[in-house]
Design a protein around this motif. Structure first.
Motif, PDB file in Angstrom:
ATOM      1  N   ILE A   7     -33.000   4.085  -4.571  1.00 41.14           N
ATOM      2  CA  ILE A   7     -31.859   2.647  -4.497  1.00 41.14           C
ATOM      3  C   ILE A   7     -32.293   1.969  -5.775  1.00 41.14           C
TER       4      ILE A   7
ATOM      5  N   ASP B  79     -22.934   4.433  -2.948  1.00 44.35           N
ATOM      6  CA  ASP B  79     -22.425   3.412  -2.105  1.00 44.35           C
ATOM      7  C   ASP B  79     -23.358   1.954  -2.445  1.00 44.35           C
ATOM      8  N   GLN B  80     -22.710   1.021  -2.085  1.00 48.03           N
ATOM      9  CA  GLN B  80     -23.393  -0.410  -2.303  1.00 48.03           C
ATOM     10  C   GLN B  80     -23.413  -1.065  -0.842  1.00 48.03           C
ATOM     11  N   LYS B  81     -24.246  -1.845  -0.803  1.00 46.36           N
ATOM     12  CA  LYS B  81     -24.318  -2.610   0.599  1.00 46.36           C
ATOM     13  C   LYS B  81     -25.217  -3.865   0.483  1.00 46.36           C
TER      14      LYS B  81
ATOM     15  N   HIS C 271     -36.871   8.494   3.982  1.00 44.28           N
ATOM     16  CA  HIS C 271     -35.853   7.682   4.854  1.00 44.28           C
ATOM     17  C   HIS C 271     -36.633   8.194   6.234  1.00 44.28           C
TER      18      HIS C 271
ATOM     19  N   LEU D 266     -29.141   1.389   5.854  1.00 38.26           N
ATOM     20  CA  LEU D 266     -28.989   2.470   4.873  1.00 38.26           C
ATOM     21  C   LEU D 266     -28.526   3.699   5.395  1.00 38.26           C
ATOM     22  N   ASN D 267     -28.587   4.125   6.643  1.00 45.67           N
ATOM     23  CA  ASN D 267     -28.545   5.191   7.329  1.00 45.67           C
ATOM     24  C   ASN D 267     -27.250   5.587   7.095  1.00 45.67           C
TER      25      ASN D 267
ATOM     26  N   LYS E   8     -27.922  -0.567  -3.832  1.00 50.70           N
ATOM     27  CA  LYS E   8     -27.170   0.639  -4.546  1.00 50.70           C
ATOM     28  C   LYS E   8     -27.833   1.819  -4.294  1.00 50.70           C
ATOM     29  N   VAL E   9     -27.117   3.019  -3.733  1.00 52.68           N
ATOM     30  CA  VAL E   9     -27.737   4.170  -3.567  1.00 52.68           C
ATOM     31  C   VAL E   9     -27.528   4.663  -5.006  1.00 52.68           C
TER      32      VAL E   9
ATOM     33  N   GLU F 140     -25.560  12.368   2.420  1.00 55.83           N
ATOM     34  CA  GLU F 140     -25.685  11.132   2.847  1.00 55.83           C
ATOM     35  C   GLU F 140     -27.328  10.831   3.295  1.00 55.83           C
TER      36      GLU F 140
ATOM     37  N   LEU G  83     -25.425   6.323   4.324  1.00 50.88           N
ATOM     38  CA  LEU G  83     -24.539   6.014   3.272  1.00 50.88           C
ATOM     39  C   LEU G  83     -24.769   7.047   2.192  1.00 50.88           C
ATOM     40  N   LYS G  84     -24.045   7.237   1.192  1.00 53.81           N
ATOM     41  CA  LYS G  84     -23.905   8.015   0.036  1.00 53.81           C
ATOM     42  C   LYS G  84     -24.036   7.838  -1.296  1.00 53.81           C
TER      43      LYS G  84
END
Length: 186
Positions: free
Chosen positions: A52, A97-99, A77, A90-91, A176-177, A43, A93-94
């Motif tokens: 990303i 993952d999308q956010k 990061h 973003l902290n 997206k990561v 993560e 996230l794996k």
């Protein structure tokens, strides 16, 4: 031009950090120094090297920048290489993952600062840039290139704006990561 500058600043910071990490593994005075390897991480957390894909839009939906059709962006990061509001979101996230994140100006490039406007003689500005909205590049005291924008033109002077071009704007980030690596001492 803004997109290219931002990309160059981020790319330079990442390359500098990677150079620093590789130099730590080179003994300089015969003393053993720790060596680092990059391993997959589960993560996003402080110190992780994160890749990303992103699209950045303003509140009208206009695309400001995007990695679509280009290489994804890589950053460290917690090193302040992206705006604080996005970094916090973003902290944890794996990979995969999308956010969607909305970053307020206070957590992005800040609010416009009235003290960031300077009046310069017209002779100091190239003639083809003497129009409102024109973007120029200058060096700050530590030698880094920064963008400035022509704000106003008078008879003998030009008022330039040293605020970041995105100061005062709410940013919408679709992220997206793609990859997360942790630097580990061996």
């Amino acid at each position: 031009m803004k997109k290219l500058l931002g990309l160059l600043v981020i790319s330079g910071a990442v390359l500098g950090a990677l150079f620093f990490l590789t130099q730590l593994s080179v003994p300089t005075t015969g003393q053993a120094t720790p060596r680092f390897t990059l391993n997959p991480a589960t993560e996003i957390q402080e110190g992780a090297i994160v890749t990303i894909e992103y699209t950045l839009t303003d509140n009208t939906g206009a695309v400001i920048d995007s990695s679509a059709g280009k290489e994804p962006m890589t950053y460290i990061h917690g090193a302040g290489q992206i705006v604080p509001g996005l970094e916090r979101a973003l902290n944890g996230l794996k990979v995969g993952d999308q956010k969607k994140v909305q970053v307020r100006p206070e957590d992005g490039y800040g609010l416009p600062d009235e003290k960031a406007f300077r009046e310069l003689p017209k002779d100091n500005i190239p003639p083809d840039a003497q129009k409102v909205g024109a973007m120029l590049m200058t060096k700050n005291p530590d030698g880094r290139m920064i963008p400035i924008r022509v704000h106003k033109i008078t008879g003998t002077t030009v008022v330039v704006d040293f605020n970041h071009p995105l100061a005062g704007k709410t940013l919408n980030c679709d992220v997206k990561v793609k990859d997360i690596k942790a630097a580990e001492t061996r």
